[in-house]
Design an enzyme around this catalytic site. Sequence first.
Site, PDB file in Angstrom:
ATOM      1  CE  LYS A  54       4.511 -22.331  31.007  1.00 44.01           C
ATOM      2  NZ  LYS A  54       5.549 -22.204  32.297  1.00 44.01           N
ATOM      3  CB  CYS A 106      12.733 -16.105  -4.869  1.00 46.09           C
ATOM      4  SG  CYS A 106      12.649 -14.414  -4.147  1.00 46.09           S
ATOM      5  NE  ARG A 163      -7.236  -8.489  -8.930  1.00 42.86           N
ATOM      6  CZ  ARG A 163      -6.013  -8.708  -9.044  1.00 42.86           C
ATOM      7  NH1 ARG A 163      -5.589  -9.357  -9.968  1.00 42.86           N
ATOM      8  NH2 ARG A 163      -5.292  -7.994  -8.029  1.00 42.86           N
ATOM      9  CE1 TYR A 178       1.770 -28.836  22.829  1.00 40.87           C
ATOM     10  CE2 TYR A 178      -0.293 -28.915  24.185  1.00 40.87           C
ATOM     11  CZ  TYR A 178       0.927 -29.388  23.629  1.00 40.87           C
ATOM     12  OH  TYR A 178       1.416 -30.440  24.528  1.00 40.87           O
ATOM     13  N   GLY A 198       8.506  -1.572  -6.231  1.00 37.45           N
ATOM     14  CA  GLY A 198       9.391  -2.672  -6.075  1.00 37.45           C
ATOM     15  C   GLY A 198      10.814  -2.085  -5.782  1.00 37.45           C
ATOM     16  CB  ILE A 211       5.619   9.173 -12.573  1.00 41.85           C
ATOM     17  CG1 ILE A 211       5.435   9.841 -14.086  1.00 41.85           C
ATOM     18  CG2 ILE A 211       6.574   8.027 -12.706  1.00 41.85           C
ATOM     19  CD1 ILE A 211       6.555  10.408 -14.594  1.00 41.85           C
ATOM     20  CE1 TYR A 212      -0.043   6.365  -7.952  1.00 41.75           C
ATOM     21  CE2 TYR A 212       0.091   6.918 -10.249  1.00 41.75           C
ATOM     22  CZ  TYR A 212      -0.501   7.116  -8.980  1.00 41.75           C
ATOM     23  OH  TYR A 212      -1.731   7.776  -8.542  1.00 41.75           O
ATOM     24  CB  ALA A 213       8.716   4.174  -8.402  1.00 45.56           C
TER      25      ALA A 213
END
Length: 554
Positions: free
Chosen positions: A437, A42, A21, A429, A285, A281-283
């Site tokens: 409350k 999950c 993107r 509410y 997760g 270099i990236y990491a």
Amino acid sequence: MKIVIIGAVAGGASAAARARRLDEDAEVVLIERGAEPSFANCGLPYYVGGEIESRDKLLVAPAERLRQRYRLDVRTRQEVTAIDRDEQTVSVRNLETGEQYVESYDRLIISTGASPFRPPIPGIDGPHVLELRDLADADRMYELVAGGKSRRAVIVGAGFIGIEVAENLVRRGLDVTVVELVNQILPPWDPEMVRPLEDHVRQQGVTLKLSDSAESFEEASSDDANLIVRLKSGEELPACFAVVCIGVRPESKLAADAGIEIGPRGGIVTNDHMQTSDPHIYAVGDVAQVKDFITGEPTQVPLAGPANRQGRIAADHIFGRDSRYRGTQGTAIVGVFGRTAALTGHSEKMLRKANRPYEKIYIHPGDHAGYYPGASPITLKLLFHPEDGRIWGAQAVGTTGVDKRIDVIAMAIHAGMTVYDLEEVELCYAPQYGSAKDPVNMAGFVAAGVLRGDHPVTHCQLVPPTDHERDWCVLDVRTPTEFAAGHIHDAINIPLEELRERMSELPTDRHIAVYCYVGQRGYMATRLLRHNGFDVSNLSGGFKSWEQCHNSEH
């Protein structure tokens, strides 16, 4: 710009899509050793249990969609075996053909995740000892339980995955036993908070073996057991299969072998941009070590939400945007046979271990207005700084409305709010959704009142079950009928409505701990007695919290 991403699923796939993107011309290579680049981890237990009927529903972004929609070079069933930082290349092996080749990069993103921890227990690598990490694991477990092919299962570990697997195997009709090393299920929560859930799990037919552990897995060949799980306690559990769910470890060997800095718990050390010790270099997760949002200290919390945000931030930074990861709060939720447990921030256990000052309160409000049908209770615990009211964390357990309250408090923590702010926040509410409350407001009222000195509190852990362990008075202000149904030993029973006329029955030379069922009448009694010169405190959360606390010790 050529970006190579090792591992997809949450963080890697998010980084790849964001990179496209941001730059239509960038070359983005996504290398995934599994058959599917992006799937819903999950959801795996719920597919096994039949709640999710179609396996295809677990495929968040199939490989062909990523190729067509984002023009990504997606390579599944391929594994990166080495990183050459000097040459800026990675070595890759095709797991289908055995072919090996070298791929160059301008920027590299490591998203290798975490793998289930499998301690060196005899027999743990046997054919009937499973784990649930990916689709292949889910397929194997599904085959074992679908159509009534298995009757008994042992789950080792009562964390998120262990409890979710237990629920879904029970849904399939299996006889399930859960073994947990510590003396509670869901170890990230404080023990008194999950005590009611333990009772609820047992009521569903699950056998809990707490404060115990598996010592060996032995193959068997009887009509109803392929496996014998031997416990440290000496007990032997027959099973058709076992599932090991005792935590995960970062898959950081690839980075470590390349000389990238690794933290003490095995995570790849990153900065706020998700860069490693090598700026190219990236990491992201579960493999990345990040900072705790509240304390700024290094931490590792394997959650999908943070992984997705980290992937996006890494891609942003690669293309010159000053995106920064603010840290992980550990906001999480789990379903337990129709009940819900959620938490955010730090638990009391964490605060004690870190020697941080804290105060806490318990409340037991309804999830919506009590006069509207169907209201159910929520137990909410709020932890905060004892001086400035900064919110350390919160935990809640109930049937409905739990997620809403923890999400609101998670936002409050992120915004740097205090318990005084919780008093003032305006939440929606209507009687079927909440109360005028809201429980979040109520938590703020109670906590702020403690800090203002309006009603000092004592806690269930400080009120021992027997009178010989304390030198102060315990006052129960419930009705005689409530008192007769269960009370703290040696408590004096004076209903709140009679307290003004019967104060002479109370000692003036001893501290008085007041309680009712959930704390509201205790608060009113505390105010009344303080106005009349008594040394008094309210038992936070009342008899309900006290019961949960002391039952959790046994």
